[in-house]
Design a protein around this motif. Structure first.
Motif, short mmCIF file in Angstrom:
data_model
loop_
_atom_site.label_atom_id
_atom_site.label_comp_id
_atom_site.label_asym_id
_atom_site.label_seq_id
_atom_site.Cartn_x
_atom_site.Cartn_y
_atom_site.Cartn_z
N LEU A 200 8.32 9.50 21.23
CA LEU A 200 8.88 10.22 22.39
C LEU A 200 10.39 10.02 22.52
N GLY A 201 11.08 9.98 21.36
CA GLY A 201 12.54 9.94 21.35
C GLY A 201 13.14 8.56 21.17
N GLU A 202 12.31 7.54 21.05
CA GLU A 202 12.80 6.18 20.86
C GLU A 202 12.89 5.87 19.37
N ASN A 203 14.00 5.26 18.94
CA ASN A 203 14.17 4.93 17.53
C ASN A 203 13.23 3.80 17.12
N SER A 204 12.74 3.88 15.89
CA SER A 204 11.91 2.81 15.36
C SER A 204 12.78 1.58 15.06
N PRO A 205 12.20 0.39 15.05
CA PRO A 205 12.97 -0.82 14.70
C PRO A 205 13.62 -0.71 13.32
N GLN A 206 12.93 -0.10 12.36
CA GLN A 206 13.49 0.05 11.02
C GLN A 206 14.73 0.94 11.05
N LEU A 207 14.67 2.03 11.80
CA LEU A 207 15.82 2.92 11.89
C LEU A 207 16.97 2.25 12.64
N GLU A 208 16.66 1.51 13.69
CA GLU A 208 17.71 0.80 14.44
C GLU A 208 18.43 -0.20 13.53
N ALA A 209 17.67 -0.89 12.69
CA ALA A 209 18.29 -1.85 11.76
C ALA A 209 19.21 -1.14 10.78
N ARG A 210 18.80 0.01 10.28
CA ARG A 210 19.64 0.76 9.35
C ARG A 210 20.89 1.29 10.05
N MET A 211 20.74 1.74 11.28
CA MET A 211 21.89 2.23 12.05
C MET A 211 22.90 1.10 12.29
N ALA A 212 22.39 -0.10 12.50
CA ALA A 212 23.29 -1.25 12.67
C ALA A 212 24.08 -1.50 11.39
N ASP A 213 23.44 -1.35 10.23
CA ASP A 213 24.14 -1.48 8.95
C ASP A 213 25.23 -0.40 8.82
N PHE A 214 24.90 0.82 9.23
CA PHE A 214 25.88 1.91 9.16
C PHE A 214 27.08 1.59 10.07
N GLY A 215 26.78 1.09 11.26
CA GLY A 215 27.86 0.74 12.19
C GLY A 215 28.76 -0.35 11.62
N ALA A 216 28.15 -1.32 10.94
CA ALA A 216 28.94 -2.41 10.34
C ALA A 216 29.88 -1.87 9.27
N ALA A 217 29.42 -0.88 8.48
CA ALA A 217 30.27 -0.28 7.45
C ALA A 217 31.44 0.46 8.08
N ILE A 218 31.21 1.14 9.19
CA ILE A 218 32.28 1.86 9.88
C ILE A 218 33.29 0.89 10.48
N ILE A 219 32.79 -0.18 11.09
CA ILE A 219 33.68 -1.19 11.65
C ILE A 219 34.56 -1.80 10.56
N GLU A 220 33.97 -2.09 9.41
CA GLU A 220 34.74 -2.64 8.29
C GLU A 220 35.84 -1.67 7.86
N ALA A 221 35.52 -0.39 7.79
CA ALA A 221 36.52 0.61 7.39
C ALA A 221 37.65 0.69 8.41
N LEU A 222 37.33 0.57 9.70
CA LEU A 222 38.36 0.62 10.74
C LEU A 222 39.33 -0.55 10.66
N GLN A 223 38.91 -1.61 10.02
CA GLN A 223 39.77 -2.78 9.86
C GLN A 223 40.58 -2.75 8.58
N GLN A 224 40.36 -1.72 7.76
CA GLN A 224 41.06 -1.60 6.49
C GLN A 224 42.19 -0.57 6.57
N ASP A 225 42.84 -0.37 5.44
CA ASP A 225 44.06 0.45 5.40
C ASP A 225 43.73 1.94 5.21
N TRP A 226 43.03 2.52 6.18
CA TRP A 226 42.75 3.95 6.16
C TRP A 226 43.47 4.60 7.34
N ASP A 227 44.05 5.76 7.11
CA ASP A 227 44.71 6.46 8.21
C ASP A 227 43.69 7.09 9.16
#
Length: 404
Positions: A200-227
């Motif tokens: 009913l619209g709630e993310n599964s624990p497996q998907l939430e864990a994967r989304m957290a990994d995606f967020g970590a990759a984006i945070i890492e990129a924001l800390q690097q030398d990208w415009d």
């Protein structure tokens, strides 16, 4: 004051929709369609192997007049989760059909979604009716098999043989339909809609864990030398991106010397946000729509029958805050941006049209996927003076607007 609009180095994260296919398809699509768009628009696109970490991606060198831009694209892969959710038996798929119909009809979401756009709701009902039609054909053939053996063989053997034959014939026909689903996509679409509906619209624990990994990759990129760090969410990937970016901004914030862009393409956000337990998504929609740390552009087209075209995903979900500023809702206007010949060839290829946002346009008219991802302007700068579509739909239709 945000980062400069002039971009020389960009990091792109692409989040696919509900797609079980290997992400290499997206590289080949980018290579083929990028070359075609470059020829039409007069710039140059070169692809090479990726230079960054990540599961799958590629490097792009874009040359626009005398300006050269280096872009690294990474596909944020969740196709393994999709494949696992599709590994259902035929009876289990029909059980999914019942559960999904109950989720949307029982919650009242179906009728409210139809007030927005009938196209995506027809697409949602298509696998239901198609699978029921397949079942009807199988049962009818099984019935005829039963009647034939029952009539030709003495009782009670005839009844027993007829029953076995009926079951065997029905099973064989249903298996034949499933083997050929790559032509009609009934099972695929059923699994797609069932994936969110089952909770009913709630993310599964497996998907939430994967989304957290995606967020970590984006945070890492924001800390690097990208415009610029540009996140692209296509189809179901758009609502995943909403929650991922909301978490990124809540946790780490965005450095003032970075441009953060969010491009949602062919979104189907209401299919999830209108469900009773989509509290997280509705909360994240409201939060992200009011943030100055990013620029959010939402691109759809009325010609895409699988998307909620020109529906502001925040407003129609009933969670728009008073200080809402995103997304900028614009149309890819397929009837205007594709040549008459191309439009005629694609008009009834609904699944292909749903991917047109990632492809070449004959007359881009402001939306050029390859210039956005490989060009010298940030997403914010490119669309700074762009007005939202006059045909956009903003009226709140959602019955469920709670975010807790």
């Amino acid at each position: 004051m945000r980062a400069s609009s002039q971009i020389r180095r960009r990091r792109v994260f692409y989040i696919p929709g509900y797609d079980p296919i290997h992400p290499r398809r997206y590289r080949e699509l980018y290579r083929k369609e990028g070359a075609e768009q470059a020829g039409i628009s007069g710039y140059k696109i070169d692809l090479k192997p990726k230079t960054t970490q990540g599961a799958y991606g590629w490097h792009v060198t874009g040359t626009f007049d005398t300006t050269q831009v280096e872009t690294d694209v990474e596909v944020l892969v969740w196709s393994d989760i999709v494949k696992a959710s599709m590994g259902q038996s035929i009876p289990a798929t029909y059980l999914q059909l019942i559960q999904t119909a109950y989720a949307y009809i029982g919650s009242g979401a179906l009728f409210r979604l139809m007030r927005l756009r009938k196209g995506p709701m027809i697409a949602a009902l298509y696998p239901v009716f198609f699978l029921l039609a397949q079942l009807a054909v199988a049962l009818t053939a099984g019935w005829f098999g039963y009647r034939a053996l029952h009539a030709l063989t003495p009782q009670p053997v005839g009844a027993a043989l007829g029953g076995v034959a009926a079951i065997a014939i029905a099973a064989l026909i249903l298996r034949w339909f499933r083997r050929h689903d790559n032509k009609v996509f009934a099972y695929y679409l059923m699994h797609d809609y069932a994936y969110s509906a089952k909770s009913l619209g709630e993310n599964s624990p497996q998907l939430e864990a994967r989304m957290a990994d995606f967020g970590a990759a984006i945070i890492e990129a924001l800390q690097q030398d990208w415009d610029e760090v540009l996140v692209i969410g296509h189809s179901s990937g758009a609502h995943l991106a909403v929650s991922i970016l909301a978490d990124v901004i809540r946790k780490e914030g965005v450095p003032t010397d970075k441009a953060l862009g969010f491009l949602s393409l062919g979104q189907v956000v209401p299919m999830v946000s209108f469900l009773p337990r989509a509290h997280r998504l509705r909360r994240d929609l409201a939060y992200l729509s009011a943030r100055d740390e990013l620029a959010w552009v939402d691109v759809t087209a009325p010609g895409d029958g699988c998307a909620f075209a020109l529906c502001d995903p925040v407003s129609v979900s009933g969670v728009a805050p008073d200080n809402k500023q995103w997304p900028l809702v614009i149309s890819a206007a397929f009837t205007q941006t594709l040549s008459p010949q191309r439009w005629k060839a694609l008009r009834w290829r609904f699944f292909r049209l749903h991917f047109q946002y990632l492809c070449a346009f004959d007359t881009p008219n402001g939306y050029d996927y390859f210039e956005i991802t490989a060009g010298p302007q940030s997403l914010r700068a490119r669309f700074a003076d762009k007005s939202p579509s006059k045909s956009r739909i903003e009226r709140p239709e959602n019955r469920y607007t709670d975010t807790l």
